[in-house]
Design an enzyme around this catalytic site. Structure first.
Site, PDB file in Angstrom:
ATOM      1  N   CYS A 189      -9.509   7.939   4.338  1.00  7.81           N
ATOM      2  CA  CYS A 189      -8.078   7.658   4.456  1.00  7.81           C
ATOM      3  C   CYS A 189      -7.715   6.855   5.697  1.00  7.81           C
ATOM      4  O   CYS A 189      -6.931   5.903   5.616  1.00  7.81           O
ATOM      5  CB  CYS A 189      -7.290   8.968   4.437  1.00  7.81           C
ATOM      6  SG  CYS A 189      -7.519   9.940   2.931  1.00  7.81           S
TER       7      CYS A 189
ATOM      8  N   ASP B 124      -4.101  17.500  -8.061  1.00  5.62           N
ATOM      9  CA  ASP B 124      -3.312  16.438  -7.436  1.00  5.62           C
ATOM     10  C   ASP B 124      -1.838  16.699  -7.724  1.00  5.62           C
ATOM     11  O   ASP B 124      -1.393  16.584  -8.865  1.00  5.62           O
ATOM     12  CB  ASP B 124      -3.737  15.068  -7.975  1.00  5.62           C
ATOM     13  CG  ASP B 124      -3.176  13.911  -7.152  1.00  5.62           C
ATOM     14  OD1 ASP B 124      -2.158  14.102  -6.462  1.00  5.62           O
ATOM     15  OD2 ASP B 124      -3.762  12.811  -7.198  1.00  5.62           O
TER      16      ASP B 124
ATOM     17  N   SER C 140      -4.933  -0.368  -3.903  1.00  2.00           N
ATOM     18  CA  SER C 140      -5.270   1.000  -4.303  1.00  2.00           C
ATOM     19  C   SER C 140      -6.472   0.984  -5.230  1.00  2.00           C
ATOM     20  O   SER C 140      -6.709   0.008  -5.948  1.00  2.00           O
ATOM     21  CB  SER C 140      -4.081   1.656  -5.023  1.00  2.00           C
ATOM     22  OG  SER C 140      -4.406   2.968  -5.431  1.00  2.00           O
TER      23      SER C 140
ATOM     24  N   THR D 121     -14.308  18.434  -4.300  1.00  2.00           N
ATOM     25  CA  THR D 121     -12.888  18.461  -3.923  1.00  2.00           C
ATOM     26  C   THR D 121     -11.985  18.968  -5.050  1.00  2.00           C
ATOM     27  O   THR D 121     -10.963  19.600  -4.804  1.00  2.00           O
ATOM     28  CB  THR D 121     -12.431  17.068  -3.441  1.00  2.00           C
ATOM     29  OG1 THR D 121     -11.071  17.119  -3.017  1.00  2.00           O
ATOM     30  CG2 THR D 121     -12.566  16.014  -4.548  1.00  2.00           C
TER      31      THR D 121
ATOM     32  N   ARG E  52       0.735  15.137  -6.055  1.00  2.00           N
ATOM     33  CA  ARG E  52       1.561  14.083  -5.464  1.00  2.00           C
ATOM     34  C   ARG E  52       2.550  13.496  -6.469  1.00  2.00           C
ATOM     35  O   ARG E  52       2.249  13.387  -7.653  1.00  2.00           O
ATOM     36  CB  ARG E  52       0.675  12.971  -4.906  1.00  2.00           C
ATOM     37  CG  ARG E  52      -0.095  13.377  -3.668  1.00  2.00           C
ATOM     38  CD  ARG E  52      -1.067  12.307  -3.234  1.00  2.00           C
ATOM     39  NE  ARG E  52      -2.156  12.125  -4.184  1.00  2.00           N
ATOM     40  CZ  ARG E  52      -3.153  11.269  -4.020  1.00  2.00           C
ATOM     41  NH1 ARG E  52      -3.177  10.496  -2.953  1.00  2.00           N
ATOM     42  NH2 ARG E  52      -4.118  11.169  -4.920  1.00  2.00           N
TER      43      ARG E  52
ATOM     44  N   GLY F 124      -3.561  16.392   1.561  1.00  2.00           N
ATOM     45  CA  GLY F 124      -4.461  17.093   0.645  1.00  2.00           C
ATOM     46  C   GLY F 124      -4.093  16.891  -0.815  1.00  2.00           C
ATOM     47  O   GLY F 124      -4.199  17.817  -1.614  1.00  2.00           O
TER      48      GLY F 124
ATOM     49  N   CYS G 102     -13.183  11.949   4.555  1.00  2.00           N
ATOM     50  CA  CYS G 102     -12.533  11.074   3.577  1.00  2.00           C
ATOM     51  C   CYS G 102     -12.548   9.656   4.124  1.00  2.00           C
ATOM     52  O   CYS G 102     -13.097   9.400   5.196  1.00  2.00           O
ATOM     53  CB  CYS G 102     -11.098  11.532   3.316  1.00  2.00           C
ATOM     54  SG  CYS G 102     -10.050  11.454   4.807  1.00  2.00           S
TER      55      CYS G 102
ATOM     56  N   ARG H 218       0.857  -1.188   0.000  1.00  2.00           N
ATOM     57  CA  ARG H 218       0.000   0.000   0.000  1.00  2.00           C
ATOM     58  C   ARG H 218       0.891   1.234   0.000  1.00  2.00           C
ATOM     59  O   ARG H 218       1.829   1.333   0.797  1.00  2.00           O
ATOM     60  CB  ARG H 218      -0.889   0.004   1.251  1.00  2.00           C
ATOM     61  CG  ARG H 218      -1.560   1.335   1.581  1.00  2.00           C
ATOM     62  CD  ARG H 218      -2.699   1.652   0.673  1.00  2.00           C
ATOM     63  NE  ARG H 218      -3.361   2.914   1.040  1.00  2.00           N
ATOM     64  CZ  ARG H 218      -4.219   3.558   0.264  1.00  2.00           C
ATOM     65  NH1 ARG H 218      -4.530   3.071  -0.930  1.00  2.00           N
ATOM     66  NH2 ARG H 218      -4.776   4.683   0.641  1.00  2.00           N
ATOM     67  N   LEU H 219       0.628   2.172  -0.917  1.00  2.00           N
ATOM     68  CA  LEU H 219       1.246   3.503  -0.864  1.00  2.00           C
ATOM     69  C   LEU H 219       0.211   4.418  -0.235  1.00  2.00           C
ATOM     70  O   LEU H 219      -0.816   4.719  -0.846  1.00  2.00           O
ATOM     71  CB  LEU H 219       1.600   4.001  -2.264  1.00  2.00           C
ATOM     72  CG  LEU H 219       2.430   3.092  -3.165  1.00  2.00           C
ATOM     73  CD1 LEU H 219       2.749   3.801  -4.478  1.00  2.00           C
ATOM     74  CD2 LEU H 219       3.694   2.622  -2.466  1.00  2.00           C
TER      75      LEU H 219
ATOM     76  N   GLN I  70      -8.749   3.324   5.293  1.00  2.00           N
ATOM     77  CA  GLN I  70      -7.903   2.646   4.315  1.00  2.00           C
ATOM     78  C   GLN I  70      -6.565   2.246   4.923  1.00  2.00           C
ATOM     79  O   GLN I  70      -6.055   1.156   4.672  1.00  2.00           O
ATOM     80  CB  GLN I  70      -7.672   3.541   3.098  1.00  2.00           C
ATOM     81  CG  GLN I  70      -8.848   3.610   2.155  1.00  2.00           C
ATOM     82  CD  GLN I  70      -8.490   4.293   0.859  1.00  2.00           C
ATOM     83  OE1 GLN I  70      -7.777   5.294   0.843  1.00  2.00           O
ATOM     84  NE2 GLN I  70      -8.984   3.777  -0.246  1.00  2.00           N
TER      85      GLN I  70
END
Length: 219
Positions: free
Chosen positions: A81, A141, A164, A129, A143, A108, A79, A63-64, A84
Protein backbone atom coordinates in the site's frame (compact mmCIF):
# COMPACT_ATOMS: atom_id res chain seq x y z
CA UNK A 1 -31.49 17.09 24.05
CA UNK A 2 -31.70 20.25 21.93
CA UNK A 3 -32.80 19.59 18.37
CA UNK A 4 -31.29 21.36 15.38
CA UNK A 5 -34.12 23.72 14.45
CA UNK A 6 -34.16 25.78 11.28
CA UNK A 7 -36.41 28.55 10.02
CA UNK A 8 -39.81 28.84 11.78
CA UNK A 9 -38.78 26.23 14.33
CA UNK A 10 -38.71 23.40 11.78
CA UNK A 11 -36.16 20.65 12.25
CA UNK A 12 -33.29 21.05 9.78
CA UNK A 13 -32.94 18.13 7.37
CA UNK A 14 -30.03 15.81 8.05
CA UNK A 15 -27.26 16.17 5.51
CA UNK A 16 -26.08 13.14 3.59
CA UNK A 17 -23.23 12.32 1.26
CA UNK A 18 -19.85 13.99 0.88
CA UNK A 19 -19.48 17.68 1.72
CA UNK A 20 -16.48 19.72 0.61
CA UNK A 21 -15.12 21.36 3.77
CA UNK A 22 -11.71 22.86 2.98
CA UNK A 23 -9.27 23.46 0.12
CA UNK A 24 -5.63 24.25 0.89
CA UNK A 25 -2.26 24.04 -0.87
CA UNK A 26 -0.18 21.03 0.18
CA UNK A 27 3.48 21.00 -0.87
CA UNK A 28 4.83 17.43 -0.92
CA UNK A 29 7.99 15.59 -1.93
CA UNK A 30 6.22 14.88 -5.25
CA UNK A 31 5.09 18.43 -5.99
CA UNK A 32 2.52 20.98 -4.89
CA UNK A 33 -0.99 19.54 -4.57
CA UNK A 34 -4.29 21.03 -3.49
CA UNK A 35 -5.67 19.11 -0.51
CA UNK A 36 -9.46 19.21 -0.66
CA UNK A 37 -11.05 17.83 2.48
CA UNK A 38 -14.46 16.15 2.55
CA UNK A 39 -16.78 14.97 5.30
CA UNK A 40 -18.96 11.94 4.60
CA UNK A 41 -22.14 12.74 6.52
CA UNK A 42 -23.42 9.17 6.14
CA UNK A 43 -20.47 7.45 7.86
CA UNK A 44 -18.71 10.32 9.61
CA UNK A 45 -15.41 9.61 7.82
CA UNK A 46 -13.08 12.38 6.70
CA UNK A 47 -11.45 12.04 3.27
CA UNK A 48 -9.05 14.08 1.18
CA UNK A 49 -8.63 14.52 -2.55
CA UNK A 50 -5.08 15.45 -3.50
CA UNK A 51 -5.42 17.35 -6.78
CA UNK A 52 -2.42 18.16 -8.95
CA UNK A 53 -2.53 20.74 -11.74
CA UNK A 54 -5.58 21.70 -13.77
CA UNK A 55 -7.86 18.68 -14.07
CA UNK A 56 -10.48 18.38 -16.77
CA UNK A 57 -13.70 16.41 -16.94
CA UNK A 58 -12.56 13.44 -19.01
CA UNK A 59 -9.91 10.73 -18.63
CA UNK A 60 -8.43 12.21 -15.45
CA UNK A 61 -5.56 10.13 -14.06
CA UNK A 62 -6.96 9.01 -10.71
CA UNK A 63 -6.10 6.78 -7.79
CA UNK A 64 -8.59 5.71 -5.10
CA UNK A 65 -6.32 4.87 -2.19
CA UNK A 66 -7.67 3.01 0.83
CA UNK A 67 -6.25 4.16 4.14
CA UNK A 68 -3.49 1.83 5.41
CA UNK A 69 -1.67 3.13 8.47
CA UNK A 70 0.85 0.29 8.57
CA UNK A 71 1.75 0.63 4.90
CA UNK A 72 1.31 4.37 4.31
CA UNK A 73 2.93 5.65 7.51
CA UNK A 74 5.12 2.78 8.75
CA UNK A 75 6.28 1.43 5.36
CA UNK A 76 5.12 -2.08 6.24
CA UNK A 77 6.21 -4.76 3.78
CA UNK A 78 3.25 -6.92 4.73
CA UNK A 79 1.37 -5.18 1.90
CA UNK A 80 2.25 -2.90 -1.03
CA UNK A 81 0.00 0.00 0.00
CA UNK A 82 2.66 2.54 0.92
CA UNK A 83 4.55 2.00 -2.32
CA UNK A 84 1.32 2.21 -4.31
CA UNK A 85 0.50 5.56 -2.70
CA UNK A 86 3.96 6.93 -3.47
CA UNK A 87 3.81 5.61 -7.03
CA UNK A 88 0.37 7.16 -7.59
CA UNK A 89 1.45 10.58 -6.32
CA UNK A 90 4.58 10.40 -8.47
CA UNK A 91 2.56 9.38 -11.54
CA UNK A 92 0.05 12.20 -11.12
CA UNK A 93 2.86 14.76 -10.76
CA UNK A 94 4.63 13.36 -13.83
CA UNK A 95 1.36 13.54 -15.80
CA UNK A 96 1.00 17.20 -14.87
CA UNK A 97 -2.52 16.74 -13.53
CA UNK A 98 -4.61 14.19 -11.70
CA UNK A 99 -6.18 13.14 -8.43
CA UNK A 100 -5.38 10.83 -5.55
CA UNK A 101 -8.47 10.29 -3.40
CA UNK A 102 -7.39 9.13 0.06
CA UNK A 103 -10.24 7.19 1.63
CA UNK A 104 -10.42 7.01 5.40
CA UNK A 105 -12.37 4.21 7.08
CA UNK A 106 -10.94 1.67 4.62
CA UNK A 107 -8.29 0.29 6.96
CA UNK A 108 -7.89 -3.47 6.51
CA UNK A 109 -10.35 -3.49 3.58
CA UNK A 110 -12.85 -1.77 5.84
CA UNK A 111 -12.57 -3.81 9.07
CA UNK A 112 -10.59 -1.23 11.04
CA UNK A 113 -7.05 -0.97 12.39
CA UNK A 114 -7.22 -3.28 15.41
CA UNK A 115 -9.13 -5.95 13.51
CA UNK A 116 -6.55 -5.70 10.73
CA UNK A 117 -3.74 -6.25 13.23
CA UNK A 118 -5.60 -9.29 14.60
CA UNK A 119 -5.94 -10.59 11.05
CA UNK A 120 -2.23 -10.04 10.48
CA UNK A 121 -1.49 -12.07 13.61
CA UNK A 122 -3.55 -14.93 12.19
CA UNK A 123 -1.69 -14.65 8.90
CA UNK A 124 1.57 -15.01 10.80
CA UNK A 125 0.19 -18.33 12.03
CA UNK A 126 -0.51 -19.54 8.49
CA UNK A 127 -3.91 -18.21 7.38
CA UNK A 128 -4.15 -16.11 4.24
CA UNK A 129 -5.68 -12.63 4.28
CA UNK A 130 -9.13 -13.90 3.28
CA UNK A 131 -9.16 -16.77 5.78
CA UNK A 132 -7.99 -14.44 8.56
CA UNK A 133 -10.89 -12.02 8.12
CA UNK A 134 -13.39 -14.86 7.99
CA UNK A 135 -11.87 -16.50 11.09
CA UNK A 136 -12.56 -13.25 12.95
CA UNK A 137 -16.16 -13.26 11.75
CA UNK A 138 -15.52 -10.22 9.57
CA UNK A 139 -16.20 -9.44 5.89
CA UNK A 140 -13.44 -10.19 3.40
CA UNK A 141 -13.88 -6.68 1.95
CA UNK A 142 -16.23 -4.13 3.52
CA UNK A 143 -15.13 -1.07 1.57
CA UNK A 144 -17.67 1.25 -0.04
CA UNK A 145 -16.58 3.50 -2.92
CA UNK A 146 -19.77 5.58 -3.08
CA UNK A 147 -18.09 8.54 -1.41
CA UNK A 148 -15.16 8.36 -3.84
CA UNK A 149 -17.57 8.75 -6.74
CA UNK A 150 -19.29 11.66 -4.97
CA UNK A 151 -15.92 13.39 -4.50
CA UNK A 152 -15.09 12.95 -8.18
CA UNK A 153 -18.50 14.30 -9.16
CA UNK A 154 -17.90 17.33 -6.91
CA UNK A 155 -14.57 17.93 -8.65
CA UNK A 156 -16.34 17.93 -12.02
CA UNK A 157 -14.82 14.65 -13.17
CA UNK A 158 -16.89 12.51 -15.54
CA UNK A 159 -14.37 9.83 -16.53
CA UNK A 160 -11.06 8.60 -15.16
CA UNK A 161 -7.98 6.64 -16.06
CA UNK A 162 -8.01 4.56 -12.91
CA UNK A 163 -4.71 3.52 -11.33
CA UNK A 164 -5.73 0.21 -9.80
CA UNK A 165 -5.36 -3.56 -10.01
CA UNK A 166 -8.70 -4.11 -8.28
CA UNK A 167 -11.70 -4.71 -10.59
CA UNK A 168 -14.12 -3.89 -7.75
CA UNK A 169 -13.01 -0.26 -7.77
CA UNK A 170 -13.71 0.02 -11.49
CA UNK A 171 -17.11 -1.63 -11.09
CA UNK A 172 -18.03 0.59 -8.13
CA UNK A 173 -17.16 3.83 -9.92
CA UNK A 174 -19.12 2.78 -12.98
CA UNK A 175 -22.10 1.88 -10.80
CA UNK A 176 -21.99 5.35 -9.22
CA UNK A 177 -21.84 7.26 -12.50
CA UNK A 178 -18.10 7.70 -13.11
CA UNK A 179 -16.87 6.26 -16.39
CA UNK A 180 -13.57 4.36 -16.28
CA UNK A 181 -11.98 5.14 -19.65
CA UNK A 182 -8.90 3.06 -18.87
CA UNK A 183 -7.43 0.98 -16.09
CA UNK A 184 -3.77 1.80 -15.45
CA UNK A 185 -1.88 -0.99 -13.65
CA UNK A 186 -0.13 -0.02 -10.42
CA UNK A 187 2.28 -2.93 -10.03
CA UNK A 188 4.80 -3.00 -7.19
CA UNK A 189 7.76 -5.36 -7.14
CA UNK A 190 6.91 -8.06 -4.60
CA UNK A 191 9.13 -8.91 -1.64
CA UNK A 192 9.50 -12.11 0.35
CA UNK A 193 7.30 -10.52 3.03
CA UNK A 194 4.30 -9.81 0.80
CA UNK A 195 4.43 -12.32 -2.05
CA UNK A 196 1.97 -14.71 -0.36
CA UNK A 197 -0.39 -11.81 0.38
CA UNK A 198 -0.21 -10.61 -3.23
CA UNK A 199 -0.86 -14.09 -4.60
CA UNK A 200 -3.93 -14.34 -2.38
CA UNK A 201 -5.18 -11.00 -3.71
CA UNK A 202 -4.79 -12.30 -7.25
CA UNK A 203 -6.20 -15.79 -6.70
CA UNK A 204 -9.01 -15.05 -4.24
CA UNK A 205 -9.82 -11.35 -4.72
CA UNK A 206 -9.41 -11.19 -8.53
CA UNK A 207 -6.73 -8.49 -8.52
CA UNK A 208 -4.93 -8.15 -11.84
CA UNK A 209 -1.29 -8.86 -10.91
CA UNK A 210 0.37 -10.43 -13.96
CA UNK A 211 3.87 -9.51 -12.76
CA UNK A 212 3.65 -12.23 -10.11
CA UNK A 213 4.03 -14.84 -12.87
CA UNK A 214 7.73 -13.98 -13.03
CA UNK A 215 8.20 -14.75 -9.33
CA UNK A 216 8.87 -18.38 -8.49
CA UNK A 217 6.57 -20.07 -5.99
CA UNK A 218 9.59 -20.91 -3.91
CA UNK A 219 10.16 -17.21 -3.21
Amino acid sequence: MTENLGVLGKKSPRRSGAERVVNTPLPTAYGKFQAIGYLDHDRGDEHVALVFGEIGEESVLTRLHSECLTGDAFSSQHCECGEQLSSALRAVAAEGSGIVVYLRGHEGRGIGLLAKLRAMALQAEGLDTVEANLALGLPVDARDYRVAAEILHDLGVRSVRLMSNNPRKREALTRHGIEVAETVPLLIEPSENNITYLRTKRERLDHDLPHLDAVGHGS
